[in-house]
Design a protein around this motif. Structure first.
Motif, PDB file in Angstrom:
ATOM      1  N   ASN A  36       2.767  -8.945   4.992  1.00 44.96           N
ATOM      2  CA  ASN A  36       1.379  -8.810   5.423  1.00 44.96           C
ATOM      3  C   ASN A  36       0.824  -7.493   4.901  1.00 44.96           C
ATOM      4  O   ASN A  36       1.481  -6.445   5.001  1.00 44.96           O
ATOM      5  CB  ASN A  36       1.274  -8.846   6.950  1.00 44.96           C
ATOM      6  CG  ASN A  36       1.634 -10.199   7.525  1.00 44.96           C
ATOM      7  OD1 ASN A  36       0.810 -11.087   7.623  1.00 44.96           O
ATOM      8  ND2 ASN A  36       2.907 -10.368   7.907  1.00 44.96           N
ATOM      9  N   ASP A  37      -0.382  -7.545   4.342  1.00 47.99           N
ATOM     10  CA  ASP A  37      -1.003  -6.353   3.769  1.00 47.99           C
ATOM     11  C   ASP A  37      -1.626  -5.493   4.864  1.00 47.99           C
ATOM     12  O   ASP A  37      -2.252  -6.007   5.802  1.00 47.99           O
ATOM     13  CB  ASP A  37      -2.070  -6.750   2.750  1.00 47.99           C
ATOM     14  CG  ASP A  37      -1.474  -7.465   1.547  1.00 47.99           C
ATOM     15  OD1 ASP A  37      -0.327  -7.141   1.193  1.00 47.99           O
ATOM     16  OD2 ASP A  37      -2.146  -8.337   0.971  1.00 47.99           O
ATOM     17  N   LEU A  38      -1.458  -4.192   4.703  1.00 49.90           N
ATOM     18  CA  LEU A  38      -2.020  -3.221   5.637  1.00 49.90           C
ATOM     19  C   LEU A  38      -2.910  -2.252   4.882  1.00 49.90           C
ATOM     20  O   LEU A  38      -2.666  -1.953   3.708  1.00 49.90           O
ATOM     21  CB  LEU A  38      -0.907  -2.441   6.354  1.00 49.90           C
ATOM     22  CG  LEU A  38       0.156  -3.261   7.102  1.00 49.90           C
ATOM     23  CD1 LEU A  38       1.212  -2.334   7.691  1.00 49.90           C
ATOM     24  CD2 LEU A  38      -0.483  -4.115   8.182  1.00 49.90           C
ATOM     25  N   ILE A  89      -7.840   5.935   0.532  1.00 45.65           N
ATOM     26  CA  ILE A  89      -7.497   4.629   1.088  1.00 45.65           C
ATOM     27  C   ILE A  89      -5.977   4.487   1.009  1.00 45.65           C
ATOM     28  O   ILE A  89      -5.381   4.688  -0.057  1.00 45.65           O
ATOM     29  CB  ILE A  89      -8.178   3.493   0.324  1.00 45.65           C
ATOM     30  CG1 ILE A  89      -9.682   3.499   0.595  1.00 45.65           C
ATOM     31  CG2 ILE A  89      -7.586   2.153   0.705  1.00 45.65           C
ATOM     32  CD1 ILE A  89     -10.054   3.124   2.018  1.00 45.65           C
ATOM     33  N   VAL A  90      -5.369   4.145   2.122  1.00 44.42           N
ATOM     34  CA  VAL A  90      -3.916   4.019   2.202  1.00 44.42           C
ATOM     35  C   VAL A  90      -3.572   2.542   2.360  1.00 44.42           C
ATOM     36  O   VAL A  90      -4.143   1.857   3.217  1.00 44.42           O
ATOM     37  CB  VAL A  90      -3.352   4.826   3.387  1.00 44.42           C
ATOM     38  CG1 VAL A  90      -1.825   4.780   3.394  1.00 44.42           C
ATOM     39  CG2 VAL A  90      -3.840   6.268   3.329  1.00 44.42           C
ATOM     40  N   THR A  91      -2.671   2.041   1.526  1.00 44.85           N
ATOM     41  CA  THR A  91      -2.271   0.634   1.576  1.00 44.85           C
ATOM     42  C   THR A  91      -0.752   0.533   1.670  1.00 44.85           C
ATOM     43  O   THR A  91      -0.017   1.408   1.198  1.00 44.85           O
ATOM     44  CB  THR A  91      -2.752  -0.131   0.333  1.00 44.85           C
ATOM     45  OG1 THR A  91      -2.215   0.492  -0.840  1.00 44.85           O
ATOM     46  CG2 THR A  91      -4.266  -0.128   0.251  1.00 44.85           C
ATOM     47  N   ALA A  92      -0.303  -0.549   2.279  1.00 47.62           N
ATOM     48  CA  ALA A  92       1.132  -0.817   2.406  1.00 47.62           C
ATOM     49  C   ALA A  92       1.314  -2.307   2.660  1.00 47.62           C
ATOM     50  O   ALA A  92       0.354  -3.026   2.935  1.00 47.62           O
ATOM     51  CB  ALA A  92       1.750  -0.002   3.533  1.00 47.62           C
ATOM     52  N   THR A  93       2.550  -2.767   2.550  1.00 50.54           N
ATOM     53  CA  THR A  93       2.898  -4.158   2.830  1.00 50.54           C
ATOM     54  C   THR A  93       3.933  -4.199   3.932  1.00 50.54           C
ATOM     55  O   THR A  93       4.994  -3.558   3.823  1.00 50.54           O
ATOM     56  CB  THR A  93       3.452  -4.849   1.571  1.00 50.54           C
ATOM     57  OG1 THR A  93       2.447  -4.844   0.545  1.00 50.54           O
ATOM     58  CG2 THR A  93       3.828  -6.293   1.875  1.00 50.54           C
ATOM     59  N   LEU A  94       3.609  -4.929   4.986  1.00 47.91           N
ATOM     60  CA  LEU A  94       4.540  -5.099   6.094  1.00 47.91           C
ATOM     61  C   LEU A  94       5.530  -6.198   5.725  1.00 47.91           C
ATOM     62  O   LEU A  94       5.155  -7.365   5.593  1.00 47.91           O
ATOM     63  CB  LEU A  94       3.770  -5.465   7.362  1.00 47.91           C
ATOM     64  CG  LEU A  94       4.575  -5.572   8.660  1.00 47.91           C
ATOM     65  CD1 LEU A  94       5.135  -4.212   9.043  1.00 47.91           C
ATOM     66  CD2 LEU A  94       3.713  -6.133   9.774  1.00 47.91           C
ATOM     67  N   GLY A 129      -3.929  -4.374  10.067  1.00 48.81           N
ATOM     68  CA  GLY A 129      -3.755  -5.669   9.436  1.00 48.81           C
ATOM     69  C   GLY A 129      -5.072  -6.407   9.354  1.00 48.81           C
ATOM     70  O   GLY A 129      -6.135  -5.888   9.725  1.00 48.81           O
ATOM     71  N   ALA A 130      -5.020  -7.651   8.862  1.00 47.76           N
ATOM     72  CA  ALA A 130      -6.240  -8.436   8.720  1.00 47.76           C
ATOM     73  C   ALA A 130      -6.869  -8.775  10.067  1.00 47.76           C
ATOM     74  O   ALA A 130      -8.072  -9.030  10.147  1.00 47.76           O
ATOM     75  CB  ALA A 130      -5.931  -9.725   7.953  1.00 47.76           C
ATOM     76  N   ASP A 131      -6.074  -8.756  11.142  1.00 48.54           N
ATOM     77  CA  ASP A 131      -6.606  -9.060  12.470  1.00 48.54           C
ATOM     78  C   ASP A 131      -7.177  -7.841  13.175  1.00 48.54           C
ATOM     79  O   ASP A 131      -7.634  -7.940  14.316  1.00 48.54           O
ATOM     80  CB  ASP A 131      -5.508  -9.681  13.341  1.00 48.54           C
ATOM     81  CG  ASP A 131      -4.269  -8.792  13.437  1.00 48.54           C
ATOM     82  OD1 ASP A 131      -4.269  -7.704  12.827  1.00 48.54           O
ATOM     83  OD2 ASP A 131      -3.299  -9.203  14.113  1.00 48.54           O
ATOM     84  N   GLY A 132      -7.156  -6.676  12.509  1.00 44.30           N
ATOM     85  CA  GLY A 132      -7.717  -5.465  13.085  1.00 44.30           C
ATOM     86  C   GLY A 132      -6.755  -4.648  13.909  1.00 44.30           C
ATOM     87  O   GLY A 132      -7.096  -3.536  14.332  1.00 44.30           O
ATOM     88  N   GLY A 170       5.451   5.258   5.708  1.00 44.09           N
ATOM     89  CA  GLY A 170       4.851   4.512   6.807  1.00 44.09           C
ATOM     90  C   GLY A 170       5.898   4.068   7.807  1.00 44.09           C
ATOM     91  O   GLY A 170       6.959   3.566   7.430  1.00 44.09           O
ATOM     92  N   ARG A 171       5.595   4.261   9.073  1.00 41.55           N
ATOM     93  CA  ARG A 171       6.508   3.845  10.133  1.00 41.55           C
ATOM     94  C   ARG A 171       5.876   2.679  10.900  1.00 41.55           C
ATOM     95  O   ARG A 171       4.736   2.759  11.347  1.00 41.55           O
ATOM     96  CB  ARG A 171       6.816   4.993  11.088  1.00 41.55           C
ATOM     97  CG  ARG A 171       7.896   4.657  12.121  1.00 41.55           C
ATOM     98  CD  ARG A 171       8.025   5.776  13.155  1.00 41.55           C
ATOM     99  NE  ARG A 171       8.380   7.026  12.514  1.00 41.55           N
ATOM    100  CZ  ARG A 171       9.620   7.398  12.228  1.00 41.55           C
ATOM    101  NH1 ARG A 171      10.625   6.590  12.519  1.00 41.55           N
ATOM    102  NH2 ARG A 171       9.863   8.565  11.663  1.00 41.55           N
ATOM    103  N   ILE A 172       6.623   1.584  11.036  1.00 39.42           N
ATOM    104  CA  ILE A 172       6.108   0.394  11.701  1.00 39.42           C
ATOM    105  C   ILE A 172       6.075   0.628  13.205  1.00 39.42           C
ATOM    106  O   ILE A 172       7.070   1.044  13.808  1.00 39.42           O
ATOM    107  CB  ILE A 172       6.966  -0.836  11.359  1.00 39.42           C
ATOM    108  CG1 ILE A 172       6.888  -1.104   9.845  1.00 39.42           C
ATOM    109  CG2 ILE A 172       6.511  -2.064  12.143  1.00 39.42           C
ATOM    110  CD1 ILE A 172       7.793  -2.195   9.375  1.00 39.42           C
TER     111      ILE A 172
END
Length: 366
Positions: A36-38, A89-94, A129-132, A170-172
């Motif tokens: 999932n994209d963050l 802008i910071v991006t990551a993939t969960l 995430g895409a759900d906010g 990034g820490r989940i």
């Protein structure tokens, strides 16, 4: 399957008598097993005068004021114009099945007029995430692969200094609510949809479990009945089928890159009986006008006398070459090599053969 590569005038060809077998997990995606994209909006500090200009990037000042006030520093009404901060802008993939506390890599990209992020540190940034919802938090030192050198009269830049990465930055903090064991059926999505490949996967899975547990739904989907597989869990089912070897089928394709002169021809490409001739004609026109000045103290005007040199360079003509119906990649290479053309001329030649309807493949030009 790539079997021919022509790069910068050099040709490499190979044939494989037996089609290569590929693991199932390398050509399909398992339903539910996905990342999932963050994305987040943050601030990089500690730059050496290469940050955003506050006049051109007012949003940088706004986020900086918000962060300082959150830390208990009152800056209301203050006028400050630091050059050591940059909005990013910071991006990551969960990753799939990532658990709280694990770390992921994050990418950082400037959105203002900062000239470099080299040496900067990303301040704690929530990633949505895409759900906010917030799923991770990023922070750490930015590693930039670019470099920029500026002097009073010259400047030079190598790479892209306005973007970088933070390894394990990034820490989940939140897990995706998904239980693999709750699936009653498992769908396999082919990365390259093909009816023949989907049927091959169906037969291979059924043979592995000695029963009809897999069903081809369309060219890109194969569905497996988890209950009929008689396994301990869906995870055990995936572990048993992901290493099954199959021979994927693909459409015949010819991919050509005009910028680099690269040509890739698949093993299934065929050429019908056709005759080809290739030649080159160059027209050369050179204008070298001469300015004629009047004699000293004479009444006259300077005039421009035109001088033109023209010529025609006609390369030695290449005889008409007949290409018989090719049944193998080697025959195609030998037939095209008989014309004695380079990669860039070969791109035009293949495009013309395709336009004539003699090249039976998808032609992709980049």
């Amino acid at each position: 399957m790539i079997l021919l590569l022509v790069v910068a005038g050099m040709s490499l060809s190979a044939t494989t008598p037996v089609a290569a077998q590929t693991r199932l997990k390398d050509i399909v995606e398992f339903g539910g097993v996905r990342g999932n994209d963050l994305v987040g909006y943050g601030l990089v500090v500690g730059l050496n005068g290469t940050g955003d200009g506050m006049r051109n990037s007012p949003f940088t000042e706004e986020i900086m004021v918000t962060i300082l006030e959150r830390l208990g520093v009152n800056v209301t009404g203050e006028q400050f114009r630091p050059r050591n901060v940059a909005a990013v802008i910071v991006t990551a993939t969960l990753p799939p099945f990532a658990r709280a506390g694990s770390r992921v890599d994050v990418s950082v990209s400037a959105i203002g007029d900062a000239s470099s992020l080299l040496g900067g540190t990303l301040v704690m940034t929530p990633l949505n995430g895409a759900d906010g919802n917030i799923y991770a938090v990023a922070q750490g030192s930015v590693l930039s692969g670019g470099i920029s050198i500026t002097g009073q009269a010259a400047a030079e830049t190598r790479g892209v200094p306005t973007s970088g990465v933070i390894p394990f930055g990034g820490r989940i903090e939140r897990e995706v609510d998904f239980t693999l064991s709750s699936l009653r059926s498992l769908r396999l999505s082919l990365r390259n949809a093909d009816f023949s490949t989907a049927e091959t996967i169906e037969r291979a899975i059924n043979a592995q479990f000695q029963g009809s547990i897999a069903t081809m739904l369309d060219s890109g989907t194969v569905e497996i009945d988890v209950a009929r597989a008689n396994v301990a869990s869906t995870a055990h089912l995936i572990s048993r089928i992901e290493n099954i070897l199959v021979v994927p089928q693909t459409r015949a394709r010819v991919v050509m890159d005009q910028r680099s002169g690269t040509i890739v021809i698949g093993s299934d490409v065929r050429i019908s009986h056709v005759a080809v001739s290739q030649g080159a004609l160059t027209l050369r026109v050179e204008e070298t006008p001469i300015v004629v000045q009047p004699n000293p103290f004479a009444e006259g005007e300077a005039i421009v006398v035109p001088r033109t040199r023209v010529g025609i360079d006609d390369q030695e003509e290449i005889a008409l070459v007949e290409l018989n119906t090719a049944t193998t990649l080697t025959e195609i290479v030998e037939g095209l090599s008989a014309l004695g053309v380079g990669p860039r001329e070969l791109i035009d030649l293949l495009s013309t053969i395709h336009a004539a309807g003699a090249l039976h493949a998808d032609l992709i030009i980049r």
